[in-house]
Write an enzyme that holds these catalytic residues in place. Structure first.
Site, PDB file in Angstrom:
ATOM      1  N   TYR A  27       0.853  -1.190   0.000  1.00 36.14           N
ATOM      2  CA  TYR A  27       0.000   0.000   0.000  1.00 36.14           C
ATOM      3  C   TYR A  27       0.891   1.243   0.000  1.00 36.14           C
ATOM      4  O   TYR A  27       1.577   1.531   0.979  1.00 36.14           O
ATOM      5  CB  TYR A  27      -0.918   0.012   1.212  1.00 36.14           C
ATOM      6  CG  TYR A  27      -1.906  -1.127   1.279  1.00 36.14           C
ATOM      7  CD1 TYR A  27      -2.324  -1.791   0.130  1.00 36.14           C
ATOM      8  CD2 TYR A  27      -2.426  -1.561   2.495  1.00 36.14           C
ATOM      9  CE1 TYR A  27      -3.217  -2.848   0.194  1.00 36.14           C
ATOM     10  CE2 TYR A  27      -3.333  -2.604   2.571  1.00 36.14           C
ATOM     11  CZ  TYR A  27      -3.718  -3.253   1.421  1.00 36.14           C
ATOM     12  OH  TYR A  27      -4.610  -4.292   1.501  1.00 36.14           O
TER      13      TYR A  27
ATOM     14  N   HIS B 195      -0.398 -12.003   1.187  1.00 34.98           N
ATOM     15  CA  HIS B 195      -1.389 -11.207   0.472  1.00 34.98           C
ATOM     16  C   HIS B 195      -2.074 -12.009  -0.634  1.00 34.98           C
ATOM     17  O   HIS B 195      -3.294 -11.934  -0.804  1.00 34.98           O
ATOM     18  CB  HIS B 195      -0.708  -9.971  -0.112  1.00 34.98           C
ATOM     19  CG  HIS B 195      -1.579  -8.766  -0.147  1.00 34.98           C
ATOM     20  ND1 HIS B 195      -1.081  -7.489  -0.066  1.00 34.98           N
ATOM     21  CD2 HIS B 195      -2.914  -8.622  -0.249  1.00 34.98           C
ATOM     22  CE1 HIS B 195      -2.070  -6.606  -0.119  1.00 34.98           C
ATOM     23  NE2 HIS B 195      -3.190  -7.281  -0.235  1.00 34.98           N
TER      24      HIS B 195
ATOM     25  N   LEU C 116     -18.127  -2.548   3.130  1.00 33.40           N
ATOM     26  CA  LEU C 116     -19.007  -1.524   2.546  1.00 33.40           C
ATOM     27  C   LEU C 116     -18.909  -1.512   1.026  1.00 33.40           C
ATOM     28  O   LEU C 116     -19.328  -0.544   0.388  1.00 33.40           O
ATOM     29  CB  LEU C 116     -18.653  -0.139   3.101  1.00 33.40           C
ATOM     30  CG  LEU C 116     -18.882   0.023   4.606  1.00 33.40           C
ATOM     31  CD1 LEU C 116     -18.470   1.417   5.068  1.00 33.40           C
ATOM     32  CD2 LEU C 116     -20.343  -0.234   4.954  1.00 33.40           C
ATOM     33  N   GLY C 117     -18.381  -2.587   0.448  1.00 35.73           N
ATOM     34  CA  GLY C 117     -18.315  -2.648  -0.999  1.00 35.73           C
ATOM     35  C   GLY C 117     -17.547  -1.501  -1.605  1.00 35.73           C
ATOM     36  O   GLY C 117     -17.976  -0.907  -2.582  1.00 35.73           O
TER      37      GLY C 117
ATOM     38  N   GLY D 249     -17.191   1.350  -0.448  1.00 32.48           N
ATOM     39  CA  GLY D 249     -17.945   2.579  -0.245  1.00 32.48           C
ATOM     40  C   GLY D 249     -19.319   2.589  -0.869  1.00 32.48           C
ATOM     41  O   GLY D 249     -20.199   3.362  -0.456  1.00 32.48           O
ATOM     42  N   PHE D 250     -19.564   1.713  -1.848  1.00 30.39           N
ATOM     43  CA  PHE D 250     -20.833   1.769  -2.570  1.00 30.39           C
ATOM     44  C   PHE D 250     -22.028   1.540  -1.663  1.00 30.39           C
ATOM     45  O   PHE D 250     -23.072   2.198  -1.788  1.00 30.39           O
ATOM     46  CB  PHE D 250     -20.838   0.749  -3.710  1.00 30.39           C
ATOM     47  CG  PHE D 250     -22.105   0.787  -4.516  1.00 30.39           C
ATOM     48  CD1 PHE D 250     -22.281   1.737  -5.501  1.00 30.39           C
ATOM     49  CD2 PHE D 250     -23.135  -0.117  -4.273  1.00 30.39           C
ATOM     50  CE1 PHE D 250     -23.457   1.795  -6.237  1.00 30.39           C
ATOM     51  CE2 PHE D 250     -24.311  -0.075  -4.996  1.00 30.39           C
ATOM     52  CZ  PHE D 250     -24.477   0.890  -5.987  1.00 30.39           C
TER      53      PHE D 250
END
Length: 328
Positions: free
Chosen positions: A57, A124, A205-206, A208-209
């Site tokens: 990241y 990962h 939360l997908g 953000g969706f």
């Protein structure tokens, strides 16, 4: 904040914090390290003690950000980081499960995080070019040497989980799990229950969706969601009915669609800890209070009856076939 028992030896806050979006994935627009530091510190104040990051990241900058934010927290937290992916110059990832790479990656993460041992070190992605026994054996050696306290793995198949768990115990499996991403409910999640292993649910939360606050016309050019079929204009138009269903349930409880989505993930098992990510203190507080929302059987039934998501997830669908004979 109540706790979740991932294994007999490890309990964490019922809701953790995924830190990747602070440095990676959604593009540089609105990226703010000062706000991200404030989010992490407020998470500690809210009782969150599980923080998930990875060396890739940034790359590397997210671990440094977490070190900076937690430098003055004064309490015990569980830091979960990952290894086994390398970011190329074009921003695309390639897998590297070679023991020498993993050992060097661990040393780098220890240095950037400023810790003596990594609480939960996660593979990962499985590298099909390297025998999994070699990869996992090298990670087990890091535990034996005291550089890592426990091992986890992300996006592994049940067959791969069976193999690695016989070589060195798996403490946690990390997989996407949300109202619109339920593939692991039939195999991976039951495997963790059978073996007494924790389950870290990323993207509850997908991306953000499912909060109802994402507009496909507002995604920046560097936002990785532009490559996800679920975030195409047509798919987002069709998928709005999922958010509408969550909103109707949230109104019964005086909650928000995001809180219902997180509460649904919490309801999937006593060993499940959602790790929603955010770069905003407002959304952090909203996410954290979802721990107090208890969905009724009617709520769960209505969520189960919501339309299936349009647009299959594009991440990690295909593994490169190699001469090792592993499945793609």
């Amino acid at each position: 904040m109540r706790t979740t028992q991932l294994t007999d030896d490890l309990s964490v806050s019922a809701i953790g914090l995924g830190c990747s979006s602070m440095s990676h994935g959604y593009g540089p627009a609105n990226r703010d390290d000062e706000e991200s530091v404030a989010v992490i510190r407020q998470a500690v104040e809210l009782g969150i003690d599980l923080f998930d990051t990875a060396d890739v990241y940034g790359p590397y900058t997210n671990e440094l950000l977490l070190k900076r934010a937690l430098a003055t927290h004064g309490g015990k937290v569980t830091i979960a980081t990952k290894c086994g992916l390398i970011a190329g110059p074009d921003g695309r990832f390639r897998r590297n499960g070679r023991p020498d790479h993993l050992r060097a990656a661990c040393e780098g993460s220890l240095r950037r995080l400023g810790v003596e041992a990594i609480d939960l070190y996660q593979l990962h992605r499985v590298d099909p070019a390297v025998p999994l026994a070699e990869t996992w054996g090298a990670l087990g050696e890091l535990v034996t040497e005291g550089k890592v306290r426990a091992l986890g793995i992300s996006h592994a198949t049940v067959e791969e989980l069976d193999l690695v768990h016989t070589l060195f115990p798996v403490t946690a499996v990390q997989y996407e799990l949300s109202v619109w991403a339920t593939a692991c409910l039939g195999d991976v999640l039951p495997w963790t229950r059978r073996h007494g292993v924790g389950f870290l649910a990323f993207a509850p939360l997908g991306r953000g969706f499912l909060s109802g606050h994402v507009d496909h016309t507002a995604l920046s050019e560097g936002d990785s969601r532009n490559r996800d079929p679920r975030f195409s204009p047509d798919a987002m138009t069709a998928n709005r009915w999922i958010v509408q269903g969550l909103r109707e349930i949230s109104e019964r409880h005086g909650a928000t669609p995001a809180q219902v989505a997180i509460a649904w993930v919490l309801a999937q098992g006593d060993n499940v800890a959602p790790i929603p990510g955010t770069r905003n203190r407002r959304w952090l507080r909203e996410n954290a209070t979802a721990v107090d929302l208890v969905l009724t059987p009617d709520d769960l039934r209505d969520i189960g009856a919501l339309p299936r998501a349009v647009g299959e997830m594009s991440w990690d669908q295909i593994r490169i076939q190699t001469t090792t004979g592993q499945r793609p």
